[in-house]
Scaffold this motif. Structure first.
Motif, PDB file in Angstrom:
ATOM      1  N   ALA A 163       0.837  -1.210   0.000  1.00  0.00           N
ATOM      2  CA  ALA A 163       0.000   0.000   0.000  1.00  0.00           C
ATOM      3  C   ALA A 163       0.866   1.252   0.000  1.00  0.00           C
ATOM      4  N   ARG A 193      -4.955   0.999  -2.794  1.00  0.00           N
ATOM      5  CA  ARG A 193      -4.056   1.423  -1.711  1.00  0.00           C
ATOM      6  C   ARG A 193      -4.813   1.531  -0.393  1.00  0.00           C
ATOM      7  N   ASP A 248      -5.614  -2.028   0.765  1.00  0.00           N
ATOM      8  CA  ASP A 248      -4.400  -2.665   1.275  1.00  0.00           C
ATOM      9  C   ASP A 248      -3.990  -2.096   2.632  1.00  0.00           C
ATOM     10  N   ALA A 249      -4.144  -0.800   2.800  1.00  0.00           N
ATOM     11  CA  ALA A 249      -3.803  -0.188   4.083  1.00  0.00           C
ATOM     12  C   ALA A 249      -4.714  -0.717   5.192  1.00  0.00           C
TER      13      ALA A 249
END
Length: 185
Positions: free
Chosen positions: A77, A165, A168-169
């Motif tokens: 990320a 992103r 994923d974070a």
């Protein structure tokens, strides 16, 4: 069906590598559930639960595995450089991730230890235990196949770099959080 490590790992594989990888991960988790059901039927899960050292080893190995997966996801990320859809982990890797994630989760053993005996009549044979293991595995497989297909169907929307992103974070943070939570008493 409650979100946990297995839920996250199937979602991540289906998002990153597509439906096939999500379904392979679901098959790995199902294999792990079947193994835990058989181990419980044989009484070995009771030994794991009774041995503080063995339980702690499995718990810490599972926590470490979740931490590694979480940190990798957070690093992905942070970098934000994603490969083309479908070019990430293959089905073999996704299957292994699901299997290892499930086998290193001592809460699954505790779940089966608490649940399984209630459904097995006294004097039950190996066939009865096998049937119960197959039912538990079947339910698990259906649930995670549905999840993999839903995430796979939404993949086009979820694959945009900004969305990816953010996902994923969140997933990396949840995996690290679960790893820490499992590791701590």
């Amino acid at each position: 069906m409650a979100p946990g490590p297995d839920f996250l790992i199937v979602s991540k594989n289906a998002l990153v590598s597509g439906r096939r990888a999500g379904m392979a991960c679901a098959a790995g988790i199902t294999t792990g559930v079947f193994c835990w059901a058989i181990v419980t039927a044989l009484g070995l899960a009771g030994l794991l639960a009774a041995s503080a050292v063995a339980f702690t080893v499995v718990k810490l190995a599972g926590a470490a595995y979740l931490l590694v997966l979480g940190v990798r996801t957070l690093l992905t990320a942070r970098r934000g450089r994603y490969t083309a859809p479908g070019s990430a982990a293959g089905t073999g890797s996704a299957f292994r991730q699901g299997l290892v994630c499930n086998l290193l989760n001592p809460k699954v053993a505790a779940f089966f230890l608490a649940l399984l005996p209630q459904f097995v009549p006294e004097g039950a044979g190996a066939g009865d235990h096998l049937l119960l293991a197959a039912v538990a595995s079947g339910v698990t497989l259906v649930w995670f196949l549905v999840l993999a297909n839903v995430v796979g169907a939404l993949r086009r929307v979820l694959s945009a770099t900004r969305v990816r992103r953010a996902i994923d974070a969140v997933m990396g943070t949840l995996l690290v959080g679960l790893g820490v939570r499992i590791a701590l008493p």
